[in-house]
Design a protein around this motif. Sequence first.
Motif, short mmCIF file in Angstrom:
data_model
loop_
_atom_site.label_atom_id
_atom_site.label_comp_id
_atom_site.label_asym_id
_atom_site.label_seq_id
_atom_site.Cartn_x
_atom_site.Cartn_y
_atom_site.Cartn_z
N VAL A 104 -9.27 -2.36 -4.23
CA VAL A 104 -9.95 -1.41 -3.34
C VAL A 104 -10.71 -2.22 -2.30
O VAL A 104 -11.61 -2.99 -2.64
CB VAL A 104 -10.91 -0.51 -4.13
CG1 VAL A 104 -11.59 0.48 -3.20
CG2 VAL A 104 -10.15 0.23 -5.24
N VAL A 105 -10.32 -2.07 -1.04
CA VAL A 105 -10.84 -2.91 0.03
C VAL A 105 -11.95 -2.19 0.79
O VAL A 105 -11.80 -1.03 1.18
CB VAL A 105 -9.72 -3.30 1.01
CG1 VAL A 105 -10.26 -4.09 2.18
CG2 VAL A 105 -8.65 -4.11 0.28
N GLY A 106 -13.05 -2.89 0.99
CA GLY A 106 -14.12 -2.37 1.83
C GLY A 106 -15.10 -1.49 1.08
O GLY A 106 -15.11 -1.45 -0.16
N SER A 156 0.84 -1.20 0.00
CA SER A 156 0.00 0.00 0.00
C SER A 156 0.87 1.24 0.00
O SER A 156 2.05 1.20 0.37
CB SER A 156 -0.91 0.02 1.23
OG SER A 156 -0.14 0.16 2.42
N CYS A 199 -17.03 1.13 -0.95
CA CYS A 199 -16.58 2.07 -1.98
C CYS A 199 -17.80 2.50 -2.79
O CYS A 199 -18.53 1.66 -3.31
CB CYS A 199 -15.55 1.42 -2.89
SG CYS A 199 -14.92 2.51 -4.19
N ARG A 213 -7.97 1.67 0.59
CA ARG A 213 -9.35 1.78 1.04
C ARG A 213 -10.17 2.49 -0.03
O ARG A 213 -9.64 3.18 -0.90
CB ARG A 213 -9.43 2.55 2.36
CG ARG A 213 -8.75 1.84 3.53
CD ARG A 213 -9.45 0.58 3.93
NE ARG A 213 -8.88 -0.04 5.13
CZ ARG A 213 -9.25 -1.21 5.62
NH1 ARG A 213 -10.19 -1.90 5.00
NH2 ARG A 213 -8.67 -1.71 6.70
N GLY A 264 -8.12 7.51 0.43
CA GLY A 264 -7.29 6.37 0.09
C GLY A 264 -6.94 6.33 -1.39
O GLY A 264 -5.80 6.06 -1.77
N TRP A 313 -15.40 -6.50 1.74
CA TRP A 313 -14.82 -7.08 2.94
C TRP A 313 -15.90 -7.73 3.79
O TRP A 313 -16.92 -7.13 4.09
CB TRP A 313 -14.08 -6.02 3.75
CG TRP A 313 -13.03 -6.64 4.62
CD1 TRP A 313 -13.03 -6.75 5.97
CD2 TRP A 313 -11.82 -7.24 4.16
NE1 TRP A 313 -11.89 -7.39 6.39
CE2 TRP A 313 -11.13 -7.72 5.30
CE3 TRP A 313 -11.26 -7.46 2.90
CZ2 TRP A 313 -9.91 -8.37 5.23
CZ3 TRP A 313 -10.04 -8.11 2.82
CH2 TRP A 313 -9.38 -8.55 3.98
N PRO A 357 -4.31 -1.00 4.86
CA PRO A 357 -5.61 -1.40 4.33
C PRO A 357 -5.84 -2.90 4.21
O PRO A 357 -6.85 -3.34 3.67
CB PRO A 357 -5.61 -0.75 2.94
CG PRO A 357 -4.18 -0.72 2.55
CD PRO A 357 -3.41 -0.51 3.82
#
Length: 275
Positions: A175-177, A10, A179, A150, A155, A202, A15
Motif C-alpha cells: 500500500v503506497v502513500g 497493480s 493510508c 494506493r 484503491g 512515500w 500507483p
Amino acid sequence: MTRQVVAIGSLKGAPGASTLALALAAAWPTAGGARPVVVEADASGGDIAVRFGLSNMVGLLTLAAGARQQEAGSGLDGCTQEVAGGVRVVVAPTGADQAAPCVSEIASCASVLHGDGDSKGVVLLDLGRLGATASQELARVADRLVLVARGGTDGLAHVAARPEWLEGVQVELVVVGPCRYAESDIAKALQMEPVQIHVLPWDARAGAVLSGLGRIGERRWRRSPLGRAASRLADRLAGVDTGRQGGGLVDELAQFASRPLSRPTVGTAGEGGAK
C-alpha cells in the motif's frame, strides 16, 4: 535452483510499480550473489528508458526476439543496462504497439526469466497494470506476486474485488502513500494475512531519485522511510531475516544520490555497451 521471479503490478491506475521495482532491486539482499534484474514487462509501454536516458532498443525487444532461440535464461544478461547506482534493468519499448507483443512473447517462453538449474538471483518483473492477458499469465508463473495499490478506500476496493485469475497466486500487497488504515485492518478486510500487507510510506524526495529526477544527500537516504520499508520488504520476499534497519537500498543509493545521474553508452552484447 532456478532464479526467483517476483512480479509487481497493480489492478488499477499507476500507483508506482516501476518505482517500487527499482527500490526493491537496490534493496535486495544479495550477500555476494547475483545482482537482481528489473525486467520492465509493461504491455502498455515502458517508462524506465525515458526516466534514465537509456536506449529502448536494448532490452525487452532483444529479450523477446531471442526467447525461443536462447537456452533457458541465457539471453537475459545480454539485454540489461544499468541505471545510476548499478541497478540492472531490461527496459521495455515506450509504446504499447511494440511493448505488448514483446510481453506476449515472454509470457509464452517464461523459461527465459526463470533460467535453468544454474541460474541464480532474482528477476523483479514490472508488469504495470495487470489488464492484458499476457501480463496476467506472467503474474501467474512468477514465484511471488506483489500487488501495488494506493491507500485510499477506492484503491483497496480493487484489491478486495480481485479477479478469479488470481486464485491460487501467492500475493503480497504493498500500500503506497498515505493510508489511514492499520495493516491488520487491511488484512481482515481483504481476507489476507497481516504479514502479507506492507504499508510503504512515500518520500517524495527519495522517490524522485528512483524516477530519474534530482539528487539527495547520503544522510537523508539513511533516514528515508522509503528506504527502510523497501529493505524490509525485500528481505521478506527474498526469504531472509537480516535484522537490518536500513540496509541495501540506503547503502546502494547513497553511493549515487549526491552525484549526477549517468547516461551510459549502449551497444550490443560484446561491444562494450552498458549491460
